[in-house]
Design a protein around this motif. Structure first.
Motif, PDB file in Angstrom:
ATOM      1  N   GLU A 194     -35.598  15.909 -47.200  1.00 41.22           N
ATOM      2  CA  GLU A 194     -35.214  15.870 -45.789  1.00 41.22           C
ATOM      3  C   GLU A 194     -36.058  14.871 -45.006  1.00 41.22           C
ATOM      4  N   ALA A 205     -41.362  18.553 -46.732  1.00 43.46           N
ATOM      5  CA  ALA A 205     -39.939  18.211 -46.629  1.00 43.46           C
ATOM      6  C   ALA A 205     -39.201  18.789 -47.832  1.00 43.46           C
ATOM      7  N   VAL A 247     -33.394  18.083 -51.681  1.00 41.39           N
ATOM      8  CA  VAL A 247     -31.988  18.260 -51.309  1.00 41.39           C
ATOM      9  C   VAL A 247     -31.082  17.758 -52.439  1.00 41.39           C
ATOM     10  N   GLN A 290     -31.412  23.391 -52.624  1.00 42.66           N
ATOM     11  CA  GLN A 290     -32.788  22.951 -52.862  1.00 42.66           C
ATOM     12  C   GLN A 290     -33.204  23.219 -54.311  1.00 42.66           C
TER      13      GLN A 290
END
Length: 486
Positions: free
Chosen positions: A427, A465, A468, A473
């Motif tokens: 992210e 972070a 993705v 995840q």
């Protein structure tokens, strides 16, 4: 005085047979053969061919014969010569870290593990000799991390045969300015390289003492780093005039460049103290003048900063290195098998969405059974240069989570439903990955890896972070929390 022929005739423990070309191309073998006690070891040098064997015991059918180079070196350093080259307290003759005798018959588990480590590191040295200069440069970065809490490759008071073997493999690939560039910023690796080089210089002196009895030509050790002078720190009160500090620093620098000041000869005039208090230093008047000057300078800086506040604009800083530089993809292990000679490695074929599966070697045999490796969904770091791992061509790295002492390791895996070959992003970091040559040359993975971890829930993050994929995840397969991922 015992003659060389008499000494040779009485050498009863071992006979090393080696061809001159092999001896000339292997400085470590030549060095150890030179150092081996002449009353225990006979060295027979043939002129041509590739002869290399070590016969232990009587010269008959009952003698044990070793033909593998690494095993020969370890035998000469250990039990074959009754540990004459592995004696604690007689450094630098501690080629097996003092572990040879104590590892025998399981007397010391710690020493047994250290001996296994020596064997493994010598296999790494073999791979380094077969690899490229870029591979050796990448290895230096990996060694820097490994040596952060260690003096040498295995627990030892001095470099072992494994340290020397890997050192010589590295400096045989890169030297001079290229070696300096590779260790730039890697203080742990630099310290290790300098120590190995210095100890090898000592060992050459030890070998020269056997020259009367030994037929082995002097070993030619490749040039490593040039250790840089490290001047002693200077102490100041903080009130001295800048000219005093500059003069002292210049004197220390000059002494370092000259190899240090000789006893009894000053390298620069030191300020004297004619006032009270005795000894050297500054007078009270000098201290007060320096303090006043320092206060005035600080006041001027503060005024300038107030009148000229920083403004926006100007040249933009270079983009910070981030996790988007790494090409991490979802992969599936199609086939896995045990490495033929490395007891810690599995060899795998992994589908990462390319035309054909990648071959990758992973040190997972201590943590997973072979059947547990098959048809696994995994995360693969793909923009690494191909390299040989103990003779196996490996192109990439399977990512795993591990605890601090690396006693527990588990796969980092994509979520169910993630597509084979899709890239894992993080992210806020959507850049394109760097090429594999740049990743190797700039040591990008080594710079980013310390922040690639699992959180308290076992989910893979980089600096907080989230990772993705199209299905969610990534995580440690068994939820290992707060673990390093590499």
């Amino acid at each position: 005085k015992i003659s060389a022929s008499t000494m040779e005739a009485q050498s009863a423990l071992a006979t090393l047979t080696v061809s001159a070309p092999i001896l000339a191309s292997d400085p470590l073998l030549a060095l150890i053969a030179s150092i081996a006690p002449p009353y225990q070891t006979k060295v027979a040098i043939t002129k041509k061919g590739s002869d290399l064997s070590l016969s232990i015991g009587a010269a008959d059918s009952s003698a044990s014969v070793i033909t593998h180079r690494n095993a020969i070196l370890r035998s000469l350093c250990g039990l074959a010569l009754h540990n004459a080259l592995d004696t604690i307290g007689s450094s630098p003759l501690c080629f097996l870290g003092g572990h040879s005798a104590t590892s025998f018959a399981g007397a010391s588990p710690t020493s047994a593990i250290a001996m296994a480590g020596i064997s493994s590191w010598m296999s790494v040295a073999d791979s380094t000799r077969q690899g490229s200069a870029d591979d050796a440069s990448v290895l230096i970065g990996q060694l820097n991390d490994y040596l952060a809490g260690r003096s040498f490759l295995v627990p030892s008071s001095a470099p072992t045969v494994a340290d020397f073997d890997l050192y010589l493999a590295i400096v045989g690939k890169i030297s001079g300015e290229a070696l300096e560039a590779s260790v730039n910023g890697f203080n742990n690796a630099r310290r290790w390289l300098e120590q190995c080089g210095a100890t090898l210089d000592e060992l050459k002196i030890v070998a020269s003492k056997n020259a009367t009895y030994s037929k082995v030509p002097a070993a030619v050790i490749p040039k490593g780093l040039n250790p840089k002078p490290r001047p002693l720190p200077l102490f100041f009160y903080g009130e001295e005039d800048e000219s005093v500090v500059a003069a002292a620093a210049a004197a220390t620098s000059a002494a370092s460049k000259a190899g240090g000041a000789k006893p009894g000869k000053a390298t620069a005039a030191a300020p004297t103290n004619s006032g009270s208090g005795g000894g050297g230093g500054l007078t009270d008047e000098q201290k007060k003048a320096a303090a006043d000057k320092k206060a005035a300078k600080n006041a001027a800086k503060a005024a300038k900063k107030k009148d000229n506040p920083k403004k926006g604009g100007g040249a933009a800083p270079a983009a910070a290195l981030n996790i988007s530089a790494l090409d991490i993809r979802v992969g599936k292990i199609i086939k896995a098998w045990e490495h033929e000679t490395a007891d810690k490695l599995y060899c795998e074929e992994i589908d990462v969405g390319e035309d054909k599966p990648r071959q990758i070697a992973s040190g997972l045999r201590p943590f997973y059974k072979l059947e547990e490796m098959q048809n696994r969904d995994v995360l693969v770091l793909c923009n690494l240069k191909p390299m040989n791992l103990v003779g196996f061509p490996s192109h990439g790295m399977v990512l795993c989570a591990s605890n601090a002492d690396h006693t527990a390791v588990e796969f980092a895996v994509p979520p169910q439903g993630a597509k084979i070959g899709e890239r894992v992003t993080f992210e806020g970091f959507d850049g394109e990955p760097e090429g594999q040559n740049k990743v190797a040359k700039k040591k990008i993975f080594q710079a980013l890896a310390p922040d690639l971890k699992t959180d308290e829930n076992g989910m893979v993050n980089w600096k907080g972070a989230k990772s993705v994929t199209s299905a969610g995840q990534c995580k440690a397969v068994n939820g290992m929390a707060n673990a390093q991922v590499a």
